[in-house]
Design a protein around this motif. Structure first.
Motif, PDB file in Angstrom:
ATOM      1  N   LYS A 197       6.745  13.865 -63.943  1.00 29.76           N
ATOM      2  CA  LYS A 197       7.101  15.139 -64.615  1.00 29.76           C
ATOM      3  C   LYS A 197       5.903  15.692 -65.376  1.00 29.76           C
ATOM      4  O   LYS A 197       5.672  16.899 -65.423  1.00 29.76           O
ATOM      5  CB  LYS A 197       8.280  14.914 -65.577  1.00 29.76           C
ATOM      6  N   GLU A 198       5.125  14.787 -65.981  1.00 30.69           N
ATOM      7  CA  GLU A 198       3.922  15.182 -66.724  1.00 30.69           C
ATOM      8  C   GLU A 198       2.939  15.908 -65.784  1.00 30.69           C
ATOM      9  O   GLU A 198       2.378  16.940 -66.128  1.00 30.69           O
ATOM     10  CB  GLU A 198       3.292  13.918 -67.327  1.00 30.69           C
ATOM     11  N   ILE A 199       2.784  15.361 -64.582  1.00 34.91           N
ATOM     12  CA  ILE A 199       1.880  15.997 -63.601  1.00 34.91           C
ATOM     13  C   ILE A 199       2.418  17.389 -63.255  1.00 34.91           C
ATOM     14  O   ILE A 199       1.682  18.387 -63.246  1.00 34.91           O
ATOM     15  CB  ILE A 199       1.766  15.134 -62.319  1.00 34.91           C
ATOM     16  N   ALA A 244       5.541  14.572 -55.485  1.00 34.82           N
ATOM     17  CA  ALA A 244       5.600  15.129 -56.843  1.00 34.82           C
ATOM     18  C   ALA A 244       4.819  16.441 -56.930  1.00 34.82           C
ATOM     19  O   ALA A 244       5.308  17.427 -57.498  1.00 34.82           O
ATOM     20  CB  ALA A 244       5.058  14.111 -57.849  1.00 34.82           C
ATOM     21  N   VAL A 245       3.610  16.474 -56.348  1.00 35.32           N
ATOM     22  CA  VAL A 245       2.814  17.715 -56.461  1.00 35.32           C
ATOM     23  C   VAL A 245       3.446  18.827 -55.617  1.00 35.32           C
ATOM     24  O   VAL A 245       3.411  20.003 -55.992  1.00 35.32           O
ATOM     25  CB  VAL A 245       1.314  17.510 -56.091  1.00 35.32           C
ATOM     26  N   GLU A 246       4.048  18.415 -54.504  1.00 34.87           N
ATOM     27  CA  GLU A 246       4.683  19.406 -53.636  1.00 34.87           C
ATOM     28  C   GLU A 246       5.853  20.086 -54.365  1.00 34.87           C
ATOM     29  O   GLU A 246       6.058  21.288 -54.250  1.00 34.87           O
ATOM     30  CB  GLU A 246       5.182  18.727 -52.370  1.00 34.87           C
ATOM     31  N   LYS A 247       6.599  19.259 -55.123  1.00 39.89           N
ATOM     32  CA  LYS A 247       7.737  19.819 -55.874  1.00 39.89           C
ATOM     33  C   LYS A 247       7.265  20.832 -56.902  1.00 39.89           C
ATOM     34  O   LYS A 247       8.003  21.746 -57.279  1.00 39.89           O
ATOM     35  CB  LYS A 247       8.497  18.692 -56.587  1.00 39.89           C
ATOM     36  N   ALA A 248       6.020  20.678 -57.368  1.00 37.92           N
ATOM     37  CA  ALA A 248       5.491  21.627 -58.357  1.00 37.92           C
ATOM     38  C   ALA A 248       4.783  22.799 -57.684  1.00 37.92           C
ATOM     39  O   ALA A 248       4.101  23.582 -58.339  1.00 37.92           O
ATOM     40  CB  ALA A 248       4.542  20.900 -59.289  1.00 37.92           C
ATOM     41  N   GLY A 249       4.898  22.894 -56.364  1.00 37.74           N
ATOM     42  CA  GLY A 249       4.399  24.069 -55.657  1.00 37.74           C
ATOM     43  C   GLY A 249       3.040  23.938 -55.006  1.00 37.74           C
ATOM     44  O   GLY A 249       2.546  24.862 -54.375  1.00 37.74           O
ATOM     45  N   LEU A 250       2.395  22.724 -55.095  1.00 37.50           N
ATOM     46  CA  LEU A 250       1.089  22.563 -54.429  1.00 37.50           C
ATOM     47  C   LEU A 250       1.292  22.041 -53.011  1.00 37.50           C
ATOM     48  O   LEU A 250       2.288  21.384 -52.726  1.00 37.50           O
ATOM     49  CB  LEU A 250       0.228  21.545 -55.180  1.00 37.50           C
ATOM     50  N   ASN A 251       0.319  22.296 -52.148  1.00 38.96           N
ATOM     51  CA  ASN A 251       0.335  21.654 -50.833  1.00 38.96           C
ATOM     52  C   ASN A 251       0.050  20.171 -51.047  1.00 38.96           C
ATOM     53  O   ASN A 251      -0.822  19.804 -51.833  1.00 38.96           O
ATOM     54  CB  ASN A 251      -0.732  22.279 -49.925  1.00 38.96           C
TER      55      ASN A 251
END
Ligand SMILES: Cc1cc2nc3c(=O)[nH]c(=O)nc-3n(C[C@H](O)[C@H](O)[C@H](O)COP(=O)(O)OP(=O)(O)OC[C@H]3O[C@@H](n4cnc5c(N)ncnc54)[C@H](O)[C@@H]3O)c2cc1C
Ligand code: SF4
Ligand code: SF4
Length: 652
Positions: A49-51, A80-87
């Motif tokens: 979540k922090e990431i 995790a990064v994908e969920k935050a919108g990054l590829n």
């Protein structure tokens, strides 16, 4: 690019020998890094979540996590990064645990190395580009290799869940080692009574297609879409016609074949059915023993077979099957006791292996379940069981424990005392390993209720004296030499990987350890998966274990397949090779070198030939990449400029 760096402390795993705070501080000086911090457990939910929060707050476009090996958590962080919108490919994992903190206790040196490792990951990330996967349909059929109890359980569970199963068994019957056992510890229930019905279920289940007396020739493809070539070995009997009546086996004059099912304690005929409950119950001719196939004379079986099933001109056949997943359950073989010359295994007829003793104990065995020694058929009065013959002994390259011998020795000794109450049973052991449910109680019962005499130590020598065998050794508890006059010596030969396991692993592209046991993807968290997606493990092929654990793994592997097949399509991995047609000179070296047949020719309009990668077949191994002379073929996410960016960062 705006890059964020997260340095994981991994409790004290990393922070104990790396100054994670300093690594994070230093990361802030690397180009494009706008945010850096260290965190206790980055893989935990709050860590992820922090990431995700930092991506949003600081507008991050790429993430480096400095933590454990990517084998452990790369997929987790990518999600995790994908969920935050990054590829998900705008992420790099720097391994500062296995590569730094676990390497030495020198905190200063480890910290410098960790900082360098992070810098390399940052530089690589700076030249990364988003990648996108596509989806391919899943073929919802499963291949099970090996028809022992683990494979049987896996096949039945898959079939009961509605899947079509192809089962390939090397021998002419399924059942594996359990079919040879008389009773099973710790409950002493009859092995064939519990295995037999399962074997019949395999034969009768319409969802299971069984290829017995067959082996895997080649495997190609990838998760969801494997193509498997199966060699159906010539049986010289048309199994569609054979009724298993056994008339041919009664009449066959060649009666001296090695009886594999009875571990060589009896002989069998050139045409034979291994045991009455065999599945399938069909005859097979051993071409090395058949008088007609070796000397050109006989054909008696052909004359007596009512259904005209004999086919002396039969040849091996190659069959192709398409499946979406593979469960490997090829079990084990046993250590060759003759390696220990001092015990006389293979030299003295009354020194036998524990598996041979199982056959002697079995009512369906060569002695009809009467305990008689092989040399003269007499009932033994004194039996010595020697444990760890080819287990826990680095001098014979078998340092590992075979996991079942302590238990089956206790079983065999108690059964002996049941059959022959006057027979003295002695067990020579190193340690007793009985950690399963009711196992320790079982061994105690052997000692206390059945009067089996255990002595801790090593047997040094077994030699014949008259019609007896003298067993000499040391009792290390009493600190005394011992000598026992025995009628029979039973060697608990250790468990080894199955013959041909390495070759099969190469075909399946799965890893194996130095002893030939197949490697699980993670010893604790992914015990039935392999590092090749879509290939699963069950039973002793993964390492020594007993029947309950083998059955448990069979069911676990089946549930993994069900989980995989619960979707209709599967995502392909975009980290595959790609060809720059302008640079390709058409030399074909990549086609020669690709182990997966993933590269083919493509003819352009001007008639020139260029290499073309079949993306769904490519496994991203990089061999073509390293071979291509003009560097026209590159691996996505591991291109030369990306690798060089990381290497140059180290020397900057
Ligand atoms: C003497 C002895 C007594 C034992 N007694 C007990 C007991 O009482 N209780 C207990 O819990 N455990 C006992 N065990 C352990 C038990 O035998 C194993 O746990 C169990 O048999 C493992 O089953 P498996 O299916 O993994 O392997 P296996 O039984 O070895 O089956 C593997 C199958 O795969 C086939 N195969 C191998 N290679 C290939 C290939 N390349 N292609 C196709 N097929 C292939 C084999 O022919 C075989 O049919 C005993 C072991 C020994 C040695
Ligand atoms: S080959 Fe013929 S004789 Fe032999 S078991 Fe089959 S049916 Fe019977
Ligand atoms: S032909 Fe071969 S298998 Fe048939 S009966 Fe003769 S020896 Fe036996």
């Amino acid at each position: 690019m705006r890059i964020g760096v997260f340095v994981c402390r991994c409790g004290t795993n990393i922070a104990g020998t790396v100054d994670t705070e300093a690594v994070a501080r230093q990361a802030l000086s690397y180009p494009d890094v706008v945010y850096a911090t260290d965190y206790m457990y980055t893989c935990s939910e709050p860590g992820q979540k922090e990431i995700q929060a930092a991506i949003k707050t600081h507008g991050l476009q790429g993430i480096v996590v400095a933590a454990c090996s990517p084998r452990m958590h790369e997929a987790t962080f990518r999600r995790a990064v994908e969920k935050a919108g990054l590829n998900r490919y705008m992420f790099e994992q720097a391994n500062i645990r296995e590569h730094c903190s676990w390497v030495s206790n020198d905190k200063k040196a480890n910290t410098i190395k960790a900082a360098d490792t992070v810098r390399m990951a940052v530089e690589k990330l700076r030249v990364n580009e988003p990648l996108f996967s596509s989806r391919v349909p899943i073929n919802k059929r499963v291949l099970v290799i090996g028809g022992g109890v683990a494979g049987i359980q896996a096949a039945l569970d898959c079939a009961d869940g509605g899947l079509d199963v192809v089962m390939v068994e090397r021998e002419s019957t399924i059942g594996g080692k359990m079919a040879k056992l008389d009773k099973t510890f710790p409950t002493i229930d009859c092995s064939s009574c519990i295995l037999g019905p399962k074997m019949v279920d395999v034969a009768q289940n319409e969802k299971i297609k069984l290829y017995a007396y067959s082996e895997i020739e080649a495997v190609s493809g990838y998760i969801g879409n494997f193509t498997v070539q199966i060699r159906k070995k010539a049986t010289y009997v048309d199994w569609n016609l054979c009724t298993g009546c056994g008339v041919c086996t009664e009449k066959c004059p060649s009666k001296k074949s090695y009886d594999k099912f009875n571990e060589g304690l009896a002989t069998t005929t050139a045409i034979n059915i291994p045991f009455p409950q065999a599945i399938p119950k069909k005859a097979v001719i051993d071409p090395k023993a058949c008088l007609y196939l070796t000397k050109g004379k006989c054909r008696l079986c052909e004359k007596v077979c009512q259904v005209k099933a004999i086919r002396f001109d039969m040849k091996d056949e190659i069959i192709t099957e398409e499946v979406g997943a593979i469960i490997t359950a090829t079990g084990y073989d046993l250590f060759d006791a003759s390696v220990y010359g001092e015990y006389g295994g293979g030299r003295y007829p009354d020194v036998i292996s524990a598996m041979q003793y199982e056959r002697i104990l079995s009512a369906a065995g060569p002695t009809g379940g009467h305990i008689r020694r092989p040399s003269d058929g007499k009932e033994p009065k004194d039996i010595v069981f020697i444990s760890c013959v080819g287990s826990r002994d680095p001098s014979v390259c078998r340092p590992y424990c075979s996991a079942v011998c302590c238990m089956y020795i206790a079983k065999q000794a108690t059964m002996t005392r049941d059959h022959l109450p006057d027979c003295n049973c002695y067990v020579s052991y190193m340690d007793i390993r009985a950690p399963g449910k009711n196992y320790d109680e079982f061994v105690r019962r052997a000692q206390e209720e059945y009067g089996v005499q255990y002595f801790r130590g090593r047997v040094g020598k077994v030699y014949p004296k008259g019609d007896k065998l003298i067993v000499q050794g040391a009792d290390t508890m009493l600190g005394a030499q011992i000598e026992i006059e025995a009628d029979l010596v039973v060697l608990a030969t250790g468990i080894e990987s199955a013959v041909g396991a390495e070759e099969l692993a190469e075909k399946l592209r799965i890893s194996y350890d130095q002893y030939g046991f197949f490697m699980e993807s993670h010893p604790k968290l992914r015990p039935v998966e392999t590092n090749t997606a879509g290939v699963f493990l069950a039973g002793v092929c993964q390492g020594p274990k007993d029947i309950p654990a083998s059955v448990g793994q069979g069911s676990a592997a089946a549930s993994k397949v069900q989980m995989l097949f619960s979707r209709d399509t599967i995502e392909t991995d975009p980290q595959v090779a790609m060809v720059n047609e302008l640079m390709c000179v058409g030399c074909g070296k990549c086609i020669d070198v690709c182990p997966f047949g993933a590269i083919q020719w493509k003819t352009l309009r001007d008639g020139s030939r260029k290499a073309q990668v079949l993306e769904s077949v490519c496994q991203g191994c990089g061999l073509c990449n390293a071979t291509c002379p003009p560097k026209a073929i590159q691996l996505r996410h591991c291109k030369d400029d990306q690798v060089l960016a990381a290497v140059n960062a180290l020397y900057a």
